[in-house]
Scaffold this motif. Structure first.
Motif, PDB file in Angstrom:
ATOM      1  N   VAL A  27      -7.495 -12.006 -15.263  1.00 48.96           N
ATOM      2  CA  VAL A  27      -6.642 -11.126 -14.449  1.00 48.96           C
ATOM      3  C   VAL A  27      -7.425  -9.852 -14.139  1.00 48.96           C
ATOM      4  CG1 VAL A  27      -4.286 -11.835 -15.033  1.00 48.96           C
ATOM      5  CG2 VAL A  27      -5.515 -10.320 -16.590  1.00 48.96           C
ATOM      6  N   SER A  28      -7.155  -9.310 -12.967  1.00 53.57           N
ATOM      7  CA  SER A  28      -7.864  -8.091 -12.568  1.00 53.57           C
ATOM      8  C   SER A  28      -7.365  -6.902 -13.380  1.00 53.57           C
ATOM      9  CB  SER A  28      -7.621  -7.847 -11.077  1.00 53.57           C
ATOM     10  OG  SER A  28      -7.926  -6.517 -10.764  1.00 53.57           O
ATOM     11  N   SER A  29      -8.292  -6.033 -13.778  1.00 51.68           N
ATOM     12  CA  SER A  29      -7.880  -4.837 -14.529  1.00 51.68           C
ATOM     13  C   SER A  29      -7.160  -3.857 -13.613  1.00 51.68           C
ATOM     14  CB  SER A  29      -9.109  -4.182 -15.165  1.00 51.68           C
ATOM     15  OG  SER A  29     -10.016  -3.839 -14.142  1.00 51.68           O
ATOM     16  N   ASP A  30      -7.190  -4.121 -12.296  1.00 54.22           N
ATOM     17  CA  ASP A  30      -6.489  -3.244 -11.352  1.00 54.22           C
ATOM     18  C   ASP A  30      -5.016  -3.607 -11.208  1.00 54.22           C
ATOM     19  OD1 ASP A  30      -8.669  -1.680 -10.823  1.00 54.22           O
ATOM     20  OD2 ASP A  30      -9.400  -2.996  -9.234  1.00 54.22           O
ATOM     21  N   LEU A  31      -4.594  -4.660 -11.915  1.00 53.88           N
ATOM     22  CA  LEU A  31      -3.157  -5.008 -11.877  1.00 53.88           C
ATOM     23  C   LEU A  31      -2.392  -4.055 -12.782  1.00 53.88           C
ATOM     24  CD1 LEU A  31      -2.780  -8.877 -12.255  1.00 53.88           C
ATOM     25  CD2 LEU A  31      -2.574  -7.514 -10.182  1.00 53.88           C
ATOM     26  N   SER A  32      -1.158  -3.731 -12.380  1.00 49.84           N
ATOM     27  CA  SER A  32      -0.313  -2.982 -13.306  1.00 49.84           C
ATOM     28  C   SER A  32       0.222  -3.983 -14.329  1.00 49.84           C
ATOM     29  CB  SER A  32       0.830  -2.287 -12.575  1.00 49.84           C
ATOM     30  OG  SER A  32       1.795  -3.235 -12.181  1.00 49.84           O
ATOM     31  N   PHE A  54      12.655  -8.268 -17.352  1.00 48.64           N
ATOM     32  CA  PHE A  54      12.347  -6.849 -17.564  1.00 48.64           C
ATOM     33  C   PHE A  54      12.883  -6.090 -16.359  1.00 48.64           C
ATOM     34  CE2 PHE A  54       8.723  -8.754 -15.402  1.00 48.64           C
ATOM     35  CZ  PHE A  54       8.418  -7.852 -14.396  1.00 48.64           C
ATOM     36  N   ASP A  55      13.149  -4.812 -16.560  1.00 49.86           N
ATOM     37  CA  ASP A  55      13.695  -3.975 -15.485  1.00 49.86           C
ATOM     38  C   ASP A  55      12.583  -3.292 -14.704  1.00 49.86           C
ATOM     39  OD1 ASP A  55      16.494  -4.148 -15.513  1.00 49.86           O
ATOM     40  OD2 ASP A  55      16.632  -2.826 -17.266  1.00 49.86           O
ATOM     41  N   SER A  56      12.765  -3.192 -13.398  1.00 50.55           N
ATOM     42  CA  SER A  56      11.889  -2.329 -12.594  1.00 50.55           C
ATOM     43  C   SER A  56      12.525  -2.156 -11.227  1.00 50.55           C
ATOM     44  CB  SER A  56      10.490  -2.924 -12.444  1.00 50.55           C
ATOM     45  OG  SER A  56      10.467  -3.935 -11.477  1.00 50.55           O
ATOM     46  N   ASP A  57      12.123  -1.103 -10.547  1.00 49.20           N
ATOM     47  CA  ASP A  57      12.639  -0.895  -9.193  1.00 49.20           C
ATOM     48  C   ASP A  57      11.548  -0.252  -8.337  1.00 49.20           C
ATOM     49  OD1 ASP A  57      14.106  -0.601  -6.952  1.00 49.20           O
ATOM     50  OD2 ASP A  57      15.722   0.579  -7.804  1.00 49.20           O
ATOM     51  N   CYS A  58      11.403   1.075  -8.449  1.00 51.11           N
ATOM     52  CA  CYS A  58      10.468   1.768  -7.550  1.00 51.11           C
ATOM     53  C   CYS A  58       9.004   1.425  -7.841  1.00 51.11           C
ATOM     54  CB  CYS A  58      10.676   3.272  -7.644  1.00 51.11           C
ATOM     55  SG  CYS A  58      10.076   3.991  -9.205  1.00 51.11           S
ATOM     56  N   ARG A  59       8.685   1.181  -9.080  1.00 50.32           N
ATOM     57  CA  ARG A  59       7.311   0.948  -9.553  1.00 50.32           C
ATOM     58  C   ARG A  59       6.373   2.102  -9.187  1.00 50.32           C
ATOM     59  NH1 ARG A  59       5.988  -5.439 -10.313  1.00 50.32           N
ATOM     60  NH2 ARG A  59       8.029  -5.992 -11.105  1.00 50.32           N
ATOM     61  N   GLU A  60       6.933   3.288  -9.110  1.00 49.61           N
ATOM     62  CA  GLU A  60       6.119   4.475  -8.802  1.00 49.61           C
ATOM     63  C   GLU A  60       6.428   5.624  -9.756  1.00 49.61           C
ATOM     64  OE1 GLU A  60       6.981   5.487  -4.752  1.00 49.61           O
ATOM     65  OE2 GLU A  60       5.628   3.969  -3.969  1.00 49.61           O
ATOM     66  N   GLY A  61       7.145   5.345 -10.849  1.00 47.16           N
ATOM     67  CA  GLY A  61       7.451   6.405 -11.809  1.00 47.16           C
ATOM     68  C   GLY A  61       8.556   7.341 -11.361  1.00 47.16           C
ATOM     69  N   THR A  83       6.332   2.908 -17.682  1.00 50.24           N
ATOM     70  CA  THR A  83       5.793   1.553 -17.878  1.00 50.24           C
ATOM     71  C   THR A  83       5.186   0.992 -16.585  1.00 50.24           C
ATOM     72  OG1 THR A  83       7.372   1.133 -19.633  1.00 50.24           O
ATOM     73  CG2 THR A  83       6.467  -0.800 -18.552  1.00 50.24           C
ATOM     74  N   CYS A  84       5.860   1.255 -15.455  1.00 46.82           N
ATOM     75  CA  CYS A  84       5.367   0.689 -14.183  1.00 46.82           C
ATOM     76  C   CYS A  84       4.060   1.324 -13.733  1.00 46.82           C
ATOM     77  CB  CYS A  84       6.430   0.821 -13.090  1.00 46.82           C
ATOM     78  SG  CYS A  84       6.908   2.521 -12.751  1.00 46.82           S
ATOM     79  N   GLN A  85       3.678   2.440 -14.332  1.00 48.11           N
ATOM     80  CA  GLN A  85       2.429   3.107 -13.945  1.00 48.11           C
ATOM     81  C   GLN A  85       1.282   2.782 -14.896  1.00 48.11           C
ATOM     82  OE1 GLN A  85       4.405   7.026 -14.001  1.00 48.11           O
ATOM     83  NE2 GLN A  85       3.641   7.300 -11.927  1.00 48.11           N
ATOM     84  N   LEU A  88      -3.676  -2.399 -16.353  1.00 47.60           N
ATOM     85  CA  LEU A  88      -4.390  -3.156 -17.389  1.00 47.60           C
ATOM     86  C   LEU A  88      -5.710  -2.484 -17.775  1.00 47.60           C
ATOM     87  CD1 LEU A  88      -3.829  -6.914 -16.442  1.00 47.60           C
ATOM     88  CD2 LEU A  88      -2.485  -5.439 -17.946  1.00 47.60           C
ATOM     89  N   ARG A  89      -6.272  -1.697 -16.862  1.00 42.98           N
ATOM     90  CA  ARG A  89      -7.543  -1.025 -17.184  1.00 42.98           C
ATOM     91  C   ARG A  89      -7.398  -0.011 -18.317  1.00 42.98           C
ATOM     92  NH1 ARG A  89      -6.518   0.383 -11.780  1.00 42.98           N
ATOM     93  NH2 ARG A  89      -5.508   2.405 -11.545  1.00 42.98           N
ATOM     94  N   LYS A  90      -6.149   0.297 -18.681  1.00 45.07           N
ATOM     95  CA  LYS A  90      -5.908   1.191 -19.831  1.00 45.07           C
ATOM     96  C   LYS A  90      -6.259   0.493 -21.147  1.00 45.07           C
ATOM     97  CE  LYS A  90      -3.771   4.960 -18.224  1.00 45.07           C
ATOM     98  NZ  LYS A  90      -4.471   6.209 -18.434  1.00 45.07           N
ATOM     99  N   PHE A  91      -6.374  -0.846 -21.096  1.00 41.63           N
ATOM    100  CA  PHE A  91      -6.612  -1.611 -22.321  1.00 41.63           C
ATOM    101  C   PHE A  91      -8.004  -2.241 -22.286  1.00 41.63           C
ATOM    102  CE2 PHE A  91      -2.150  -1.766 -21.020  1.00 41.63           C
ATOM    103  CZ  PHE A  91      -1.578  -1.088 -22.080  1.00 41.63           C
ATOM    104  N   LYS A  92      -8.405  -2.732 -23.443  1.00 42.27           N
ATOM    105  CA  LYS A  92      -9.730  -3.374 -23.521  1.00 42.27           C
ATOM    106  C   LYS A  92      -9.573  -4.879 -23.295  1.00 42.27           C
ATOM    107  CE  LYS A  92     -11.529  -0.560 -27.283  1.00 42.27           C
ATOM    108  NZ  LYS A  92     -10.331  -0.419 -27.980  1.00 42.27           N
ATOM    109  N   ASN A  93     -10.666  -5.500 -22.877  1.00 42.72           N
ATOM    110  CA  ASN A  93     -10.678  -6.947 -22.715  1.00 42.72           C
ATOM    111  C   ASN A  93     -10.293  -7.603 -24.049  1.00 42.72           C
ATOM    112  OD1 ASN A  93     -11.129  -9.357 -21.340  1.00 42.72           O
ATOM    113  ND2 ASN A  93     -13.218  -9.498 -22.141  1.00 42.72           N
TER     114      ASN A  93
END
Ligand code: FES
Length: 242
Positions: A27-32, A54-61, A83-85, A88-93
């Motif tokens: 998966v791309s690390s650029d995915l949320s 899971f809940d989400s709506d605006c996905r922009e915080g 959470t929506c912001q 995946l790049r926040k985590f390590k492989n």
């Protein structure tokens, strides 16, 4: 990148829950994180398995709809992020992410990562408004608001009601949420006529709804994605006492 997920699965409130393991490969690390869950859900649907709720709506915080624990911290504990912001790049492989619903106070699990936050609406109904007589709208500049008061009120109004404060609080208190609403209305001249009534009604409703009392641990302030300060709590308690 490759990500391992340990996700809380629970069909409904009355059935016991459990952790289920998943792996997302290449998966791309650029995915949320939520986009990664969307991908996972597509896979589960193709395999005729129950997708993860899971809940989400605006996905922009902005809206406060999303929110669950990521590795034990509301919204993952990243400063100023919902959470929506979280990307995946926040985590390590090959990291393992443990995803659980917000638990605390009267938040009941509806299913998987979705909790019932309707008690927040009840607190708002108890006083989170300004009464106005019907009739023509008053001239916008007829009540002048000093700039510093407007800014303070605006900072508190940034609360999106996500519930992270409750999930982080050892007492399961919703005092940061409740106080932010009291603060932004009571600070403004339009909110002053009902100020004392509003503070005592909203705090009483919070306790009546099953949230714990505040003992100023400060966990709420740390995880709040909108950085609402503990000062709103001191203000709200003073207003209620008066
Ligand atoms: S979906 Fe709106 S704040 Fe996350």
């Amino acid at each position: 990148m490759k990500i391992y997920l340990k996700i809380w699965r629970q069909k409904n409130y009355s059935e016991p829950g459990f952790f289920e393991d998943f792996c997302l490969d290449e998966v791309s690390s650029d995915l949320s994180l939520l986009e990664a869950l969307d991908l996972l859900n597509e896979r589960l649907t193709r395999e005729s398995r129950r997708p993860i709720s899971f809940d989400s709506d605006c996905r922009e915080g902005i809206c406060g709809t999303c929110g669950f624990l990521i590795n034990g911290r509301p919204h993952g504990g990243f400063e100023g992020l919902t959470t929506c912001q979280v990307y995946l790049r926040k985590f390590k492989n090959e990291d393992t992410l443990v995803l659980e619903p917000f638990r605390g106070g009267p938040f009941r699990i509806i299913t998987d990562l979705v909790v019932d936050r309707s008690k927040f609406d009840e607190i708002i109904t108890a006083g989170g408004y300004i009464s106005a007589s019907v009739g023509q709208a008053p001239e916008a500049n007829s009540i002048l608001v000093p700039k510093e008061i407007a800014e303070e009120a605006f900072d508190a109004a940034a609360c999106i009601g996500c519930g992270a404060c409750v999930a982080a609080c050892p007492n399961g208190s919703a005092m940061l949420f409740t106080s932010a609403k009291i603060y932004h209305l009571n600070k403004l001249p339009q909110g002053r006529p009902e100020a004392k009534k509003r503070a005592s009604r909203m705090i009483s409703k919070m306790i009546e709804s099953g949230f714990g009392a505040c003992s100023l641990h400060g966990e709420c302030e740390t995880v709040c994605p909108k950085k609402i300060s503990l000062k709103v709590i001191n203000f709200a308690l003073r207003e209620a006492r008066r």
